[in-house]
Design a protein around this motif. Structure first.
Motif, PDB file in Angstrom:
ATOM      1  N   LEU A 122       0.920  -1.197   0.173  1.00 13.70           N
ATOM      2  CA  LEU A 122      -0.036  -0.086   0.004  1.00 13.70           C
ATOM      3  C   LEU A 122       0.984   1.255   0.083  1.00 13.70           C
ATOM      4  O   LEU A 122       0.602   2.129  -0.793  1.00 13.70           O
ATOM      5  N   ALA A 123       1.940   1.295   0.739  1.00  8.69           N
ATOM      6  CA  ALA A 123       2.815   2.351   0.976  1.00  8.69           C
ATOM      7  C   ALA A 123       3.460   2.718  -0.469  1.00  8.69           C
ATOM      8  O   ALA A 123       3.324   3.701  -1.025  1.00  8.69           O
ATOM      9  N   LEU A 124       3.794   1.740  -1.280  1.00 10.28           N
ATOM     10  CA  LEU A 124       4.473   1.911  -2.770  1.00 10.28           C
ATOM     11  C   LEU A 124       3.248   2.321  -3.509  1.00 10.28           C
ATOM     12  O   LEU A 124       3.602   3.202  -4.584  1.00 10.28           O
ATOM     13  N   LEU A 125       1.992   1.863  -3.480  1.00  8.01           N
ATOM     14  CA  LEU A 125       0.721   2.288  -4.068  1.00  8.01           C
ATOM     15  C   LEU A 125       0.698   3.855  -4.113  1.00  8.01           C
ATOM     16  O   LEU A 125       0.372   4.532  -4.828  1.00  8.01           O
ATOM     17  N   ALA A 126       0.922   4.228  -2.683  1.00 12.12           N
ATOM     18  CA  ALA A 126       0.734   5.543  -2.360  1.00 12.12           C
ATOM     19  C   ALA A 126       1.858   6.544  -3.334  1.00 12.12           C
ATOM     20  O   ALA A 126       1.391   7.612  -3.508  1.00 12.12           O
ATOM     21  N   ILE A 127       3.073   5.992  -3.272  1.00 11.05           N
ATOM     22  CA  ILE A 127       4.032   6.834  -3.897  1.00 11.05           C
ATOM     23  C   ILE A 127       3.743   6.846  -5.283  1.00 11.05           C
ATOM     24  O   ILE A 127       3.948   7.834  -6.022  1.00 11.05           O
ATOM     25  N   LEU A 128       3.119   5.891  -5.785  1.00  8.56           N
ATOM     26  CA  LEU A 128       2.922   5.731  -7.371  1.00  8.56           C
ATOM     27  C   LEU A 128       1.737   6.896  -7.630  1.00  8.56           C
ATOM     28  O   LEU A 128       1.897   7.471  -8.755  1.00  8.56           O
ATOM     29  N   ALA A 129       0.544   6.764  -6.768  1.00  7.61           N
ATOM     30  CA  ALA A 129      -0.327   7.726  -6.731  1.00  7.61           C
ATOM     31  C   ALA A 129       0.084   9.215  -6.526  1.00  7.61           C
ATOM     32  O   ALA A 129      -0.145   9.996  -7.537  1.00  7.61           O
ATOM     33  N   VAL A 130       0.992   9.500  -5.732  1.00  7.75           N
ATOM     34  CA  VAL A 130       1.367  10.946  -5.555  1.00  7.75           C
ATOM     35  C   VAL A 130       2.123  11.297  -6.764  1.00  7.75           C
ATOM     36  O   VAL A 130       2.116  12.449  -7.285  1.00  7.75           O
ATOM     37  N   THR A 131       3.279  10.436  -7.288  1.00  6.28           N
ATOM     38  CA  THR A 131       3.999  10.855  -8.430  1.00  6.28           C
ATOM     39  C   THR A 131       3.322  11.003  -9.716  1.00  6.28           C
ATOM     40  O   THR A 131       3.802  11.381 -10.749  1.00  6.28           O
ATOM     41  N   SER A 132       1.962  10.337  -9.560  1.00  2.00           N
ATOM     42  CA  SER A 132       1.071  10.696 -11.108  1.00  2.00           C
ATOM     43  C   SER A 132       0.610  12.089 -11.048  1.00  2.00           C
ATOM     44  O   SER A 132      -0.099  12.268 -11.829  1.00  2.00           O
TER      45      SER A 132
END
Ligand code: HEM
Length: 336
Positions: free
Chosen positions: A224-234
Motif C-alpha cells: 500500500l505504501a508503494l501504491l501511495a508513492i505511485l499515486a502521488v507521483t502521478s
C-alpha cells in the motif's frame, strides 16, 4: 498510474489529427484542448456558475471525466461480479447447506473480499498493456508501427486504473484494520476462549499462523505504501518535477515491485489453504486464487521480457532500431 506517455510504448496521435475523442487527443505530454474547451474555460473564469445558473446547452453536453469512463466501467463490473461470487460462496452456500445465517458478513467480510480482488486485478491491468506493447514491438521489430486502437486506449487509461487500484486498496486496508473492532469478532473470540477452557487447553498459540499473519499484513502495508508513492507521483505537478528517467523508474520498477508485494501478500494470506479441498465451495475456486491469477501472468511475462536476449532487443527497438530497414539494407547490399 503511468501518467506521462512513454514515448517508446505509446505512440502519439498524428499531428493535427482530431478524432474528437478526448482519450486520443489528451496526452499528459501534450494537452490539446478543443476550441469549445478553451471557450468554456474562459467563460468559467469570467462568470460565476452556481446551482441557480447553468451554462448554455452546449456546455451542458460536455462529457464528464471522459478519461475515467472505461476504468470506472471495468472496476464497477469487476466489483459486481466478485460481490455476487463471494455472496453466493460465503453467505448463500452456508445458508442452503447447513441453514447457517451468515448475512452479517455482507457489510464488512464480503466487501473486504471484493475490494482487494478488484484492487490487485486493476493493478495488473495497469502493467498488462506494457507487456502486450513489448510483445507487439518484438513481433514487428520496430517502434514505428502503430499499436492497435484498443491497446492505445488501454495505455492511456493506465493512470486512472492505477489510481482506482490505490483507492480500492486503501479501502481494503481500512476494512481489514477494523476487523478486531467488530462485535461479531468479539463474540467469536469469547466462544473460542470458552471452547479452549472446555478442552483444558492452556495455550492457543499456533506458530505458523502467527508467522503467516505477521508476514502478510506487513507485505500488505508495504504494498500500500508503494501504491501511495505511485499515486502521488502521478499528480501532474509532481510528475513534471521529475526527469523522464526518475518518473519511469518510479512508475515502472516500483509499480512492478508493488504488484509483486501485493501478490505475495495474497499468497501468504492463503498459506495452506491452497491444498485445502474445502475451499472449493460448490466446485468454485476461492477468491484469493482468482485474485492472483492475472498478477501472476503479468509477473511471469515480465520476468520473460527481462531475459537478457529479449531485454536487449527491446532496448534496441526502442532506441530506433528497425528490423525492416535492416532487412532492406541487407537486401540492397546483397544485390550490389
Ligand atoms: C495496510 C495494508 C493491508 C492490510 C492491513 C491488508 C490486510 C489483509 C487482510 C486482513 C486480508 C484477509 C481478508 C480476509 O480475511 O478475508 C487480506 C487479504 C487480501 N489482500 Fe490485503 N491488506 C493490505 C493491503 C493490500 C493491498 C495493497 C493489496 C493489493 C492491491 C491487497 C490484496 C489482498 C488480497 C488479494 C487478499 C486476498 C483476498 C481474498 O481473496 O480473500 N492487500 N489483506
Amino acid at each position: 498510474m503511468e501518467s506521462r506517455m512513454d514515448q517508446d510504448e505509446v505512440q502519439k496521435p498524428e499531428p493535427g489529427r482530431n478524432t474528437g475523442n478526448h482519450n486520443d487527443s489528451n496526452t499528459d505530454f501534450q494537452v490539446t484542448y478543443t476550441h469549445e474547451e478553451v471557450a468554456f474555460f474562459h467563460l468559467h473564469q469570467t462568470h460565476h456558475f452556481d446551482e441557480f445558473e447553468y451554462p448554455s446547452d452546449q456546455y451542458c453536453k460536455q462529457d464528464l471525466f471522459p478519461k475515467w469512463h472505461l476504468p470506472l466501467k471495468i472496476a464497477s463490473i469487476a466489483s459486481l461480479l466478485i460481490f455476487i461470487y463471494t455472496f453466493l460462496r460465503d453467505v448463500v452456500h452456508p445458508f442452503v447447506t447447513t441453514n447457517e445465517n451468515t448475512f452479517y458478513k455482507i457489510p464488512i467480510l464480503v466487501i473486504n473480499k471484493v475490494l482487494p480482488v478488484v484492487s490487485i486485478t486493476l493493478l495488473a491491468l495497469v502493467y498488462l498493456p506494457g507487456i502486450l506493447a513489448a510483445g507487439f514491438q518484438l513481433h514487428y521489430g520496430t517502434k514505428y508501427k502503430r499499436f492497435p486502437q484498443w491497446l492505445n486506449g488501454w495505455m492511456l487509461s493506465r493512470k486512472q486504473l492505477g489510481l482506482l487500484s490505490f483507492f480500492f486498496a486503501s479501502m481494503h486496508a481500512c476494512y481489514s484494520l477494523c476487523y478486531p473492532m467488530r462485535r461479531s469478532y468479539r463474540y467469536k473470540l469469547l466462544n473460542w476462549a470458552y471452547q479452549q477452557v472446555k478442552q483444558k487447553k492452556e495455550n492457543a498459540w499456533i506458530e505458523h499462523d502467527v508467522w503467516r499473519m505477521e508476514i502478510y499484513v506487513s507485505l500488505g502495508i508495504l504494498g500500500l505504501a508503494l501504491l501511495a508513492i505511485l499515486a502521488v507521483t502521478s499528480i501532474p505537478s509532481v510528475s513534471h518535477s521529475l526527469t523522464w528517467r526518475e518518473f519511469h523508474c518510479i512508475q515502472s520498477k516500483m509499480g512492478y515491485l508493488a504488484l509483486l508485494l501485493c501478490t505475495i501478500h495474497a499468497l501468504v494470506f492463503a498459506w495452506n489453504k491452497w491444498v485445502d479441498v474445502n475451499q472449493f465451495v460448490w466446485y468454485t475456486p476461492p477468491t484469493f486464487m482468482i485474485a492472483i491469477f492475472l498478477p501472476i501472468i503479468v509477473l511471469l511475462c515480465k520476468s520473460v521480457l527481462l531475459l537478457p536476449c529479449l531485454r536487449k532487443k527491446i532496448q534496441k527497438i526502442r532506441c530506433g532500431w528497425d528490423a525492416n530497414t535492416e532487412m532492406n539494407k541487407t537486401q540492397m547490399t546483397s544485390r550490389l
